[in-house]
Design a protein around this motif. Structure first.
Motif, PDB file in Angstrom:
ATOM      1  N   GLU A  34    -116.067  61.225  71.414  1.00  0.00           N
ATOM      2  CA  GLU A  34    -115.956  61.653  73.143  1.00  0.00           C
ATOM      3  C   GLU A  34    -117.203  61.202  73.457  1.00  0.00           C
ATOM      4  O   GLU A  34    -117.653  60.206  74.154  1.00  0.00           O
ATOM      5  CB  GLU A  34    -115.291  62.654  73.395  1.00  0.00           C
ATOM      6  N   PHE A  35    -118.464  61.343  73.431  1.00  0.00           N
ATOM      7  CA  PHE A  35    -119.404  60.903  73.403  1.00  0.00           C
ATOM      8  C   PHE A  35    -119.532  59.350  73.331  1.00  0.00           C
ATOM      9  O   PHE A  35    -120.513  58.955  73.909  1.00  0.00           O
ATOM     10  CB  PHE A  35    -120.517  61.565  72.553  1.00  0.00           C
ATOM     11  N   SER A  36    -118.857  58.575  72.196  1.00  0.00           N
ATOM     12  CA  SER A  36    -119.598  56.759  71.945  1.00  0.00           C
ATOM     13  C   SER A  36    -118.297  56.198  73.597  1.00  0.00           C
ATOM     14  O   SER A  36    -119.254  55.409  73.522  1.00  0.00           O
ATOM     15  CB  SER A  36    -119.111  56.744  70.792  1.00  0.00           C
ATOM     16  N   ASP A  37    -117.250  56.758  73.673  1.00  0.00           N
ATOM     17  CA  ASP A  37    -116.464  56.788  74.701  1.00  0.00           C
ATOM     18  C   ASP A  37    -116.935  56.642  76.177  1.00  0.00           C
ATOM     19  O   ASP A  37    -116.975  55.440  76.938  1.00  0.00           O
ATOM     20  CB  ASP A  37    -115.520  57.169  74.938  1.00  0.00           C
ATOM     21  N   ILE A  38    -117.901  57.882  76.251  1.00  0.00           N
ATOM     22  CA  ILE A  38    -118.228  57.736  77.610  1.00  0.00           C
ATOM     23  C   ILE A  38    -119.867  56.733  77.546  1.00  0.00           C
ATOM     24  O   ILE A  38    -120.194  56.186  79.186  1.00  0.00           O
ATOM     25  CB  ILE A  38    -119.494  59.286  77.462  1.00  0.00           C
ATOM     26  N   ILE A  39    -120.181  55.961  76.819  1.00  0.00           N
ATOM     27  CA  ILE A  39    -120.914  54.501  76.497  1.00  0.00           C
ATOM     28  C   ILE A  39    -120.599  53.370  76.369  1.00  0.00           C
ATOM     29  O   ILE A  39    -120.530  53.355  76.939  1.00  0.00           O
ATOM     30  CB  ILE A  39    -122.743  55.094  75.705  1.00  0.00           C
ATOM     31  N   TRP A  40    -119.317  54.123  75.822  1.00  0.00           N
ATOM     32  CA  TRP A  40    -118.334  52.133  75.737  1.00  0.00           C
ATOM     33  C   TRP A  40    -118.011  52.110  76.739  1.00  0.00           C
ATOM     34  O   TRP A  40    -117.030  51.301  76.663  1.00  0.00           O
ATOM     35  CB  TRP A  40    -117.741  52.503  74.012  1.00  0.00           C
ATOM     36  N   ALA A  41    -117.020  52.774  77.393  1.00  0.00           N
ATOM     37  CA  ALA A  41    -115.997  52.636  78.055  1.00  0.00           C
ATOM     38  C   ALA A  41    -117.120  51.606  79.030  1.00  0.00           C
ATOM     39  O   ALA A  41    -116.028  51.060  80.038  1.00  0.00           O
ATOM     40  CB  ALA A  41    -115.534  54.029  79.584  1.00  0.00           C
ATOM     41  N   PRO A  42    -118.000  51.920  80.282  1.00  0.00           N
ATOM     42  CA  PRO A  42    -119.054  51.327  81.061  1.00  0.00           C
ATOM     43  C   PRO A  42    -119.171  50.055  79.819  1.00  0.00           C
ATOM     44  O   PRO A  42    -119.021  49.073  81.226  1.00  0.00           O
ATOM     45  CB  PRO A  42    -119.741  52.045  81.980  1.00  0.00           C
ATOM     46  N   LEU A  43    -119.268  50.085  79.012  1.00  0.00           N
ATOM     47  CA  LEU A  43    -119.938  49.230  78.601  1.00  0.00           C
ATOM     48  C   LEU A  43    -118.594  47.345  77.805  1.00  0.00           C
ATOM     49  O   LEU A  43    -118.829  46.351  78.316  1.00  0.00           O
ATOM     50  CB  LEU A  43    -120.678  48.698  77.275  1.00  0.00           C
ATOM     51  N   ALA A  64    -109.529  48.621  81.003  1.00  0.00           N
ATOM     52  CA  ALA A  64    -110.432  48.851  79.993  1.00  0.00           C
ATOM     53  C   ALA A  64    -111.240  50.461  79.753  1.00  0.00           C
ATOM     54  O   ALA A  64    -111.586  51.165  79.358  1.00  0.00           O
ATOM     55  CB  ALA A  64    -111.323  47.305  79.703  1.00  0.00           C
ATOM     56  N   PHE A  65    -112.213  50.407  81.307  1.00  0.00           N
ATOM     57  CA  PHE A  65    -112.896  51.396  81.826  1.00  0.00           C
ATOM     58  C   PHE A  65    -111.530  52.856  80.864  1.00  0.00           C
ATOM     59  O   PHE A  65    -112.499  53.660  80.737  1.00  0.00           O
ATOM     60  CB  PHE A  65    -112.887  51.319  82.811  1.00  0.00           C
ATOM     61  N   VAL A  66    -110.919  52.243  81.843  1.00  0.00           N
ATOM     62  CA  VAL A  66    -109.530  54.031  82.260  1.00  0.00           C
ATOM     63  C   VAL A  66    -109.508  53.918  80.332  1.00  0.00           C
ATOM     64  O   VAL A  66    -109.353  55.531  80.171  1.00  0.00           O
ATOM     65  CB  VAL A  66    -108.920  53.161  82.987  1.00  0.00           C
ATOM     66  N   GLU A  67    -108.931  52.894  80.306  1.00  0.00           N
ATOM     67  CA  GLU A  67    -108.335  53.783  78.849  1.00  0.00           C
ATOM     68  C   GLU A  67    -109.058  53.806  77.381  1.00  0.00           C
ATOM     69  O   GLU A  67    -109.043  54.561  76.609  1.00  0.00           O
ATOM     70  CB  GLU A  67    -107.964  51.655  77.613  1.00  0.00           C
ATOM     71  N   GLU A  68    -110.767  52.907  77.357  1.00  0.00           N
ATOM     72  CA  GLU A  68    -111.621  53.693  76.550  1.00  0.00           C
ATOM     73  C   GLU A  68    -111.946  55.595  76.823  1.00  0.00           C
ATOM     74  O   GLU A  68    -112.615  56.083  76.060  1.00  0.00           O
ATOM     75  CB  GLU A  68    -113.185  53.294  77.155  1.00  0.00           C
ATOM     76  N   LEU A  69    -111.598  55.703  78.214  1.00  0.00           N
ATOM     77  CA  LEU A  69    -112.113  57.280  78.643  1.00  0.00           C
ATOM     78  C   LEU A  69    -111.090  58.056  78.238  1.00  0.00           C
ATOM     79  O   LEU A  69    -111.720  58.961  78.094  1.00  0.00           O
ATOM     80  CB  LEU A  69    -112.952  57.315  80.148  1.00  0.00           C
ATOM     81  N   MET A  70    -109.726  57.865  78.773  1.00  0.00           N
ATOM     82  CA  MET A  70    -108.545  58.551  78.351  1.00  0.00           C
ATOM     83  C   MET A  70    -108.945  58.313  77.163  1.00  0.00           C
ATOM     84  O   MET A  70    -108.446  57.707  75.735  1.00  0.00           O
ATOM     85  CB  MET A  70    -107.464  57.761  78.416  1.00  0.00           C
ATOM     86  N   PRO A  71    -108.217  60.268  76.041  1.00  0.00           N
ATOM     87  CA  PRO A  71    -108.256  60.197  75.017  1.00  0.00           C
ATOM     88  C   PRO A  71    -107.322  59.716  74.204  1.00  0.00           C
ATOM     89  O   PRO A  71    -105.640  59.970  74.932  1.00  0.00           O
ATOM     90  CB  PRO A  71    -108.075  61.555  75.130  1.00  0.00           C
ATOM     91  N   GLY A  72    -106.637  59.084  73.078  1.00  0.00           N
ATOM     92  CA  GLY A  72    -105.577  58.801  72.964  1.00  0.00           C
ATOM     93  C   GLY A  72    -105.444  56.841  73.009  1.00  0.00           C
ATOM     94  O   GLY A  72    -104.570  56.356  72.224  1.00  0.00           O
ATOM     95  N   LEU A  73    -105.755  56.758  74.166  1.00  0.00           N
ATOM     96  CA  LEU A  73    -105.640  55.161  74.070  1.00  0.00           C
ATOM     97  C   LEU A  73    -106.184  54.375  73.485  1.00  0.00           C
ATOM     98  O   LEU A  73    -106.159  53.206  74.389  1.00  0.00           O
ATOM     99  CB  LEU A  73    -105.166  55.044  75.798  1.00  0.00           C
ATOM    100  N   ASP A  74    -107.183  55.053  73.176  1.00  0.00           N
ATOM    101  CA  ASP A  74    -108.265  53.598  72.214  1.00  0.00           C
ATOM    102  C   ASP A  74    -108.154  52.889  70.970  1.00  0.00           C
ATOM    103  O   ASP A  74    -108.441  52.140  70.748  1.00  0.00           O
ATOM    104  CB  ASP A  74    -109.965  54.887  71.457  1.00  0.00           C
ATOM    105  N   ILE A  75    -106.383  52.642  71.128  1.00  0.00           N
ATOM    106  CA  ILE A  75    -105.674  51.997  69.975  1.00  0.00           C
ATOM    107  C   ILE A  75    -105.687  50.995  70.861  1.00  0.00           C
ATOM    108  O   ILE A  75    -104.949  49.881  69.895  1.00  0.00           O
ATOM    109  CB  ILE A  75    -104.495  52.910  69.353  1.00  0.00           C
ATOM    110  N   VAL A  76    -106.042  50.889  72.167  1.00  0.00           N
ATOM    111  CA  VAL A  76    -105.303  49.907  73.209  1.00  0.00           C
ATOM    112  C   VAL A  76    -105.740  48.704  72.567  1.00  0.00           C
ATOM    113  O   VAL A  76    -106.873  48.893  72.932  1.00  0.00           O
ATOM    114  CB  VAL A  76    -104.786  50.276  74.185  1.00  0.00           C
ATOM    115  N   PRO A  77    -105.702  47.415  72.360  1.00  0.00           N
ATOM    116  CA  PRO A  77    -106.514  46.584  71.799  1.00  0.00           C
ATOM    117  C   PRO A  77    -106.687  45.482  72.882  1.00  0.00           C
ATOM    118  O   PRO A  77    -106.682  44.830  73.768  1.00  0.00           O
ATOM    119  CB  PRO A  77    -105.920  45.558  71.199  1.00  0.00           C
ATOM    120  N   THR A  78    -107.445  45.984  74.251  1.00  0.00           N
ATOM    121  CA  THR A  78    -107.620  45.824  75.473  1.00  0.00           C
ATOM    122  C   THR A  78    -108.242  44.245  75.833  1.00  0.00           C
ATOM    123  O   THR A  78    -107.522  43.242  76.523  1.00  0.00           O
ATOM    124  CB  THR A  78    -108.389  46.411  76.460  1.00  0.00           C
TER     125      THR A  78
END
Length: 100
Positions: A34-43, A64-78
């Protein structure tokens, strides 16, 4: 960096695959998820808007921003899905220059 259209198209595909893989880090390394997602989502959102200009790029950036912040959606290759939408479904030719 200026490249020909075909090269630019596949450069975007390669970068998209790399960026999607970076989004999977939260699954691979326990404890930083979750910490990496907070940094990765806006990037990721910013990178998406740099790779794909116009309204489509802006919408993809929000997705991409929403997908990275939502738990479990990281698997989607945006990034890969946006490349498919841009170059396969819409059949758009590559931009003359890539800006990342």
């Amino acid at each position: 960096m200026t490249t020909n259209n075909s090269s630019n198209k596949f450069t975007k595909l390669f970068l998209g695959l790399v960026f999607d893989a970076m989004g999977y880090v939260s699954f691979i390394i326990p404890g930083i998820g979750e910490f990496s997602d907070i940094i990765w989502a806006p990037l990721a959102a910013w990178l998406m808007t740099r790779m794909y200009k116009g309204t489509s790029g802006q919408i993809a950036g929000v997705v991409a921003f929403v997908e990275e912040l939502m738990p479990g959606l990281d698997i989607v290759p945006t990034f890969t899905l946006m490349w498919i939408y841009t170059y396969v479904l819409r059949g758009k030719k590559a931009d003359k220059a890539i800006e990342v």
